[in-house]
Design a protein around this motif. Structure first.
Motif, PDB file in Angstrom:
ATOM      1  N   GLN A  95       0.490  -0.819   0.367  1.00 19.34           N
ATOM      2  CA  GLN A  95      -0.102  -0.208  -0.030  1.00 19.34           C
ATOM      3  C   GLN A  95       1.105   0.960   0.060  1.00 19.34           C
ATOM      4  O   GLN A  95       0.354   2.356  -0.845  1.00 19.34           O
ATOM      5  N   THR A  96       2.126   1.256   0.591  1.00 18.72           N
ATOM      6  CA  THR A  96       2.378   2.397   1.248  1.00 18.72           C
ATOM      7  C   THR A  96       3.419   2.690  -0.712  1.00 18.72           C
ATOM      8  O   THR A  96       3.403   3.845  -0.857  1.00 18.72           O
ATOM      9  N   ILE A  97       4.228   0.961  -0.899  1.00 18.35           N
ATOM     10  CA  ILE A  97       4.962   1.362  -1.867  1.00 18.35           C
ATOM     11  C   ILE A  97       3.615   2.433  -3.206  1.00 18.35           C
ATOM     12  O   ILE A  97       4.345   3.038  -4.145  1.00 18.35           O
ATOM     13  N   ALA A  98       3.034   1.987  -3.190  1.00 16.95           N
ATOM     14  CA  ALA A  98       1.351   2.025  -4.888  1.00 16.95           C
ATOM     15  C   ALA A  98       0.892   3.704  -4.457  1.00 16.95           C
ATOM     16  O   ALA A  98       0.827   4.860  -4.814  1.00 16.95           O
ATOM     17  N   SER A  99       1.183   4.323  -2.191  1.00 20.11           N
ATOM     18  CA  SER A  99       0.708   5.698  -2.196  1.00 20.11           C
ATOM     19  C   SER A  99       2.383   6.419  -3.426  1.00 20.11           C
ATOM     20  O   SER A  99       2.034   7.610  -3.788  1.00 20.11           O
ATOM     21  N   LEU A 100       3.203   5.735  -3.283  1.00 21.35           N
ATOM     22  CA  LEU A 100       4.620   6.418  -3.238  1.00 21.35           C
ATOM     23  C   LEU A 100       4.685   6.811  -5.291  1.00 21.35           C
ATOM     24  O   LEU A 100       4.830   7.355  -5.818  1.00 21.35           O
ATOM     25  N   ILE A 101       3.951   5.634  -5.865  1.00 22.08           N
ATOM     26  CA  ILE A 101       4.295   6.006  -7.099  1.00 22.08           C
ATOM     27  C   ILE A 101       2.991   6.720  -7.839  1.00 22.08           C
ATOM     28  O   ILE A 101       3.057   7.240  -8.838  1.00 22.08           O
ATOM     29  N   ALA A 102       2.313   6.206  -7.044  1.00 18.69           N
ATOM     30  CA  ALA A 102       0.696   7.274  -7.437  1.00 18.69           C
ATOM     31  C   ALA A 102       0.920   9.149  -7.195  1.00 18.69           C
ATOM     32  O   ALA A 102       1.010   9.759  -8.175  1.00 18.69           O
ATOM     33  N   GLY A 103       1.984   9.674  -5.843  1.00 17.63           N
ATOM     34  CA  GLY A 103       1.785  11.252  -6.206  1.00 17.63           C
ATOM     35  C   GLY A 103       3.443  10.532  -6.842  1.00 17.63           C
ATOM     36  O   GLY A 103       3.010  11.991  -7.417  1.00 17.63           O
ATOM     37  N   MET A 104       4.328   9.792  -7.672  1.00 22.43           N
ATOM     38  CA  MET A 104       5.230  10.271  -8.615  1.00 22.43           C
ATOM     39  C   MET A 104       5.021  10.628  -9.684  1.00 22.43           C
ATOM     40  O   MET A 104       5.411  11.426 -10.386  1.00 22.43           O
ATOM     41  N   LEU A 105       3.845   9.769 -10.255  1.00 21.87           N
ATOM     42  CA  LEU A 105       3.426   9.321 -11.603  1.00 21.87           C
ATOM     43  C   LEU A 105       2.570   9.587 -11.858  1.00 21.87           C
ATOM     44  O   LEU A 105       1.850  10.531 -12.618  1.00 21.87           O
ATOM     45  N   LEU A 106       1.331   9.998 -11.059  1.00 20.17           N
ATOM     46  CA  LEU A 106      -0.344   9.878 -11.426  1.00 20.17           C
ATOM     47  C   LEU A 106      -0.467  11.098 -10.931  1.00 20.17           C
ATOM     48  O   LEU A 106      -1.199  11.885 -11.975  1.00 20.17           O
ATOM     49  N   MET A 107       0.134  11.556  -9.269  1.00 21.48           N
ATOM     50  CA  MET A 107      -0.438  13.355  -9.169  1.00 21.48           C
ATOM     51  C   MET A 107      -0.142  14.421  -9.949  1.00 21.48           C
ATOM     52  O   MET A 107      -1.268  15.180 -10.245  1.00 21.48           O
ATOM     53  N   PRO A 108       0.962  14.522 -10.996  1.00 16.50           N
ATOM     54  CA  PRO A 108       1.108  15.256 -11.538  1.00 16.50           C
ATOM     55  C   PRO A 108       0.692  15.650 -12.847  1.00 16.50           C
ATOM     56  O   PRO A 108       0.838  17.152 -13.285  1.00 16.50           O
ATOM     57  N   MET A 109      -0.716  14.578 -12.884  1.00 21.10           N
ATOM     58  CA  MET A 109      -0.620  14.610 -14.597  1.00 21.10           C
ATOM     59  C   MET A 109      -2.762  14.988 -14.020  1.00 21.10           C
ATOM     60  O   MET A 109      -2.933  15.315 -14.844  1.00 21.10           O
ATOM     61  N   PHE A 110      -2.392  15.535 -12.385  1.00 18.55           N
ATOM     62  CA  PHE A 110      -3.813  15.851 -12.233  1.00 18.55           C
ATOM     63  C   PHE A 110      -3.986  17.229 -11.257  1.00 18.55           C
ATOM     64  O   PHE A 110      -4.432  17.932 -10.116  1.00 18.55           O
ATOM     65  N   ALA A 111      -2.499  17.433 -11.073  1.00 22.44           N
ATOM     66  CA  ALA A 111      -1.629  18.648 -10.196  1.00 22.44           C
ATOM     67  C   ALA A 111      -3.263  19.986  -9.940  1.00 22.44           C
ATOM     68  O   ALA A 111      -3.179  20.876  -9.784  1.00 22.44           O
ATOM     69  N   TYR A 112      -3.732  20.256 -11.667  1.00 19.65           N
ATOM     70  CA  TYR A 112      -4.567  21.421 -11.796  1.00 19.65           C
ATOM     71  C   TYR A 112      -5.719  21.222 -11.354  1.00 19.65           C
ATOM     72  O   TYR A 112      -6.152  22.280 -10.924  1.00 19.65           O
ATOM     73  N   LYS A 113      -6.683  20.117 -10.205  1.00 17.32           N
ATOM     74  CA  LYS A 113      -7.278  20.111 -10.262  1.00 17.32           C
ATOM     75  C   LYS A 113      -8.163  20.603  -8.935  1.00 17.32           C
ATOM     76  O   LYS A 113      -7.364  19.734  -7.828  1.00 17.32           O
ATOM     77  N   GLN A 114      -9.609  21.264  -8.910  1.00 15.18           N
ATOM     78  CA  GLN A 114      -9.712  21.896  -7.580  1.00 15.18           C
ATOM     79  C   GLN A 114      -9.870  20.753  -6.594  1.00 15.18           C
ATOM     80  O   GLN A 114      -9.598  21.078  -5.237  1.00 15.18           O
TER      81      GLN A 114
END
Length: 242
Positions: A95-114
């Motif tokens: 679960q921790t690995i998945a959360s870090l991957i999400a923060g590293m790779l997925l979050m930047p794709m949606f960082a503009y969203k409110q």
């Protein structure tokens, strides 16, 4: 006596191989399921959408890993005896690995969203409200997770029924309590997403509320677990006895 020795050796080998296969499933499918859930929170803008993605994750990945997707759900499974201490460690690791991957790779794709999870336009201005929101939602969600995890209190029996039930409870908890920060009631997800938001964009002020997003779910979960074992279960047993 030689055949007997070989027979027992085969049983032990099978047991070891079975445990290795289970751990592999945990690391692969628990990571994938947790990643899918966080992606759902990032990509969708409604609580229904997040709950739907949660349901899909439980059906697709949960049947192979157990479908905890959250260190607090893992703790509940461990307390109930559904998983061993060793497996619980692997679950939390995945679960921790998945959360870090999400923060590293997925979050930047949606960082503009409110509606970015755990993002607040005015960090630290609503600390008390954030904490109370986290605790309230966590009490609702983890109380029913505890009820559904214990064999003697399960409300549904089949995997599909269970996935529907958990997803609906998740929707209700988020719909009526997660109004601040679009929380997932998941300490690992909060850490991974906020850590990389700070690294990528330098907005470390968002980390101010990280403590609330970590402490809130744990406080709510401990209250839910205490309610289950000290009030709900004894009351249920008493009614069945009478």
């Amino acid at each position: 006596m030689e055949p007997i020795v070989n027979e027992f050796s085969q049983v032990n080998d099978d047991s070891v191989e079975k445990e290795k296969a289970q751990i592999t499933n945990i690391m692969v499918f628990e990571t994938a399921g947790t990643l899918l859930l966080i992606y759902g929170a990032l990509a969708t803008e409604t609580n229904f959408g997040v709950a739907l993605v949660y349901f899909i994750g439980l059906i697709v990945c949960g049947r192979l890993s157990g479908g905890y997707f959250n260190p607090i759900c893992t703790l509940i499974g461990y307390i109930d005896g559904s998983i061993s201490k060793k497996k619980a460690i692997y679950y939390v690791g995945a679960q921790t690995i998945a959360s870090l991957i999400a923060g590293m790779l997925l979050m930047p794709m949606f960082a503009y969203k409110q509606t970015l999870p755990y993002f607040e336009r005015l960090p630290s201005h609503q600390v008390f409200g954030t904490l109370m929101s986290e605790i309230a939602g966590s009490i609702i969600f983890f109380t029913f997770i505890q009820i559904q995890t214990a064999e003697n209190t399960k409300i549904t029996t089949t995997p599909i029924q269970s996935a529907i039930f958990v997803s609906v409870i998740y929707f209700v908890a988020r719909q009526y309590t997660a109004t601040m920060g679009n929380s997932l009631f998941n300490p690992s997800a909060a850490f991974g997403l906020q850590l990389f938001y700070g690294i990528y964009y330098g907005k470390w002020d968002q980390m101010i509320n990280l403590l609330m997003y970590v402490l809130g779910p744990w406080i709510g979960a401990l209250l839910a677990i205490t309610f289950f074992w000290k009030i709900y279960t004894p009351t249920l047993v008493s009614k069945q006895t009478n």
